[in-house]
Design an enzyme around this catalytic site. Structure first.
Site, short mmCIF file in Angstrom:
data_model
loop_
_atom_site.label_atom_id
_atom_site.label_comp_id
_atom_site.label_asym_id
_atom_site.label_seq_id
_atom_site.Cartn_x
_atom_site.Cartn_y
_atom_site.Cartn_z
N GLU A 1 5.13 2.79 -10.72
CA GLU A 1 5.51 1.47 -10.20
C GLU A 1 5.13 0.29 -11.08
OE1 GLU A 1 4.24 0.89 -6.17
OE2 GLU A 1 5.35 2.61 -5.44
N GLU B 1 6.98 9.28 -3.69
CA GLU B 1 6.10 8.79 -2.60
C GLU B 1 6.97 8.42 -1.42
OE1 GLU B 1 3.28 5.58 -3.36
OE2 GLU B 1 2.82 6.44 -5.33
C1 BG6 Z 1 2.65 2.57 -3.69
C2 BG6 Z 1 1.55 2.94 -4.65
O1 BG6 Z 1 3.03 1.27 -3.99
O2 BG6 Z 1 2.37 2.49 -2.35
C3 BG6 Z 1 0.31 3.52 -4.01
O3 BG6 Z 1 2.03 3.78 -5.67
C4 BG6 Z 1 0.02 2.78 -2.73
O4 BG6 Z 1 -0.73 3.47 -4.93
C5 BG6 Z 1 1.19 3.02 -1.79
O5 BG6 Z 1 -1.19 3.10 -2.13
C6 BG6 Z 1 1.03 2.40 -0.42
O6 BG6 Z 1 0.77 1.05 -0.54
P1 BG6 Z 1 -0.51 0.41 0.19
O7 BG6 Z 1 -0.59 -0.97 -0.35
O8 BG6 Z 1 -0.19 0.47 1.63
O9 BG6 Z 1 -1.66 1.28 -0.19
#
Ligand code: BG6
Length: 473
Positions: A157, A365
């Protein structure tokens, strides 16, 4: 799903490892920033550094055949001179070997945001020197692990990291500077191309890609004004990563607009050549939500992210002056952190990306962050199960229509440190008792996902009707 589909979960080094000052690891910019500002940090996180064997055992027992994780650059390279820390190298050999011994395919990210502090001190990603340092680091790890690891991604990202650090200012280096935002964005994409080049020149046999925080663009109507705003939003959210990494082309309309106000002379002819000649062969898309767009209606740029959950509910706002505005459909469902729950966006996003780029896609993800009581005997996270079911169904719909999706990773393997949201925002299939030696306890979703993996997706149910209220690109 097709045979050999990768079913797994994902983490990132700083968010799960802990052991922040063990094994010769030097500080990252996150350590310094969080310690200095007295903020919740990942010193211990999920203690994966000490408990990785248990985590990999749980993955195997949970039916997974892959694990996405990142290497901590500060564990591997000690200083500006590029000296290698053998203990760090050994740690990841152990993790990789443990995965392979358990039938888990490692899927490795080189950079998931934990930049060594010594590089931040020479200007971080806004400085060209960091590109060379990244090339050096990449060469070391390709050489060390290249014969064991098939799947590599350069960056996690870049867009989210750069905007949060250089424009929104909620991540380190916590500034608001558009010129530096553009520089850091460009240097990361250049570093991506250089690492891809190097991987190929070293004769490595695996595959190399990049991971993007994907916000598929939808418009409130199909007027010309909305279409223009959608194009601007697509450049802002997606194209400068995806077009650059996959097609080797930075969107020219975006460069033209930036050139009117900012100094782009740091971008050299040779850089464009490197970017053009060294494109990725697959893409990882992280999907949390779509972006619903309307035309810009006036006022200054506002980039506000809800990092305080229930307390800050409804405060997220994105307006990019003269470009577009983001809106949140009031009839939709949202998490306590203002993330829309919209599985249809994943289906349409995959179709848009596949039609445009035509390369293999991994959903690297996807998951839901929630407050959870993990002290109960059995953690019944039904909401997470529903969320995951509907998103995997969205992928299956895209696959049925011909999209080449080859893997799916739930964020996250276990509860972990969620950057500025701290530890209360839980994403894991496995609960971590942060108060109690980070003891592990699988949630209901872990057992549910085991069946999904073992049946290759056949246990997924189709529950949602898709709507056509909005216009997609
Ligand atoms: C993604 C990242 O943006 O989302 C992760 O690659 C991150 O590192 C995940 O933890 C969830 O976002 P957040 O801010 O809720 O932890």
């Amino acid at each position: 799903m097709k045979e050999n589909f990768l079913w797994g979960t994902a983490t990132a080094s700083y968010q799960c490892e802990g052991g922040w000052n063990e094994g010769g690891r030097v500080p990252s910019l996150w350590d310094i920033f969080l310690h200095k500002n007295n903020l919740e940090n990942g010193n211990v996180a999920s203690d994966h550094y000490h408990q990785y064997k248990e985590d990999i055992r749980l993955m195997k027992e949970g039916g997974h055949n892959t694990y996405r994780f990142s290497l901590a650059w500060p564990r591997i390279i000690k200083n500006l001179q590029g000296e290698v820390n053998q203990e760090g190298i050994n740690f990841y050999h152990n993790v990789i070997d443990e995965c392979l011994a358990n039938g888990i395919e490692p899927f490795i990210t080189l950079f998931h945001w934990d930049l060594p502090q010594y590089l931040e001190e020479i200007g971080g990603w806004a400085s060209r020197e960091v590109v060379a340092a990244f090339e050096h680091y990449a060469a070391i790890v390709f050489k060390e692990y290249g014969d064991k690891v098939t799947y590599w991604t350069t960056f996690n990202e870049p867009r989210y990291y750069v905007f949060s650090g250089y424009k929104i200012g909620n991540y380190p280096p916590a500034i608001d500077d558009t010129q530096l935002t553009i520089q850091a964005s460009f240097y990361m994409m250049l570093a991506n191309a250089k690492a891809v080049k190097q991987y190929r020149e070293m004769g490595q046999n695996g595959k190399i890609g990049i991971v993007h925080s994907y916000s598929p663009i939808f418009g409130i109507d199909d007027s010309l004004e909305t279409k223009i705003a959608m194009r601007n939003a697509d450049n802002y959210f997606n194209n400068w990563i995806l077009d650059t990494a996959i097609l080797g082309e930075i969107p020219v309309d975006m460069l033209g607009r930036l050139h009117e106000k900012y100094d782009l002379s740091f971008m050299k002819t040779d850089d464009f050549k490197t970017i053009k000649e060294n494109t990725v062969e697959f893409v990882g898309l992280n999907y949390y939500a779509r972006a619903l767009i309307r035309p810009y209606s006036g006022g200054e740029t506002i980039l506000r992210i809800n990092n305080s959950g229930a307390e800050g509910r409804g405060t997220s706002k994105v307006v990019v002056k003269n470009w577009f505005e983001q809106v949140w459909d009031p009839t939709s469902e949202f998490t306590e952190w203002d993330t829309e729950i919209y599985p249809q966006g994943l289906y349409e996003g995959i179709m848009m990306a596949y039609r445009k780029y035509g390369i293999p896609i991994y959903i690297t993800e996807n998951g839901i962050g929630m407050y959870e009581d993990i002290t109960v005997e059995s953690i019944r996270d039904e909401k997470r199960i529903e969320f995951l079911n509907d998103h995997i169904d969205a992928i299956q719909r895209a696959v049925e229509e011909g999209a080449d999706v080859r893997g799916y990773y739930i964020w996250s393997t276990m509860d972990l440190y969620s950057w500025k949201n701290g530890h209360d925002k839980r994403y894991g299939l496995v609960a971590i008792d942060f108060e109690n030696d980070c003891k592990r306890k699988p949630k209901a979703s872990y057992y549910w996902y085991k069946q999904v993996c073992e049946s290759n997706g056949k246990t997924i149910e189709r529950k949602r009707e898709y709507d056509s209220n909005f216009v997609s690109l």
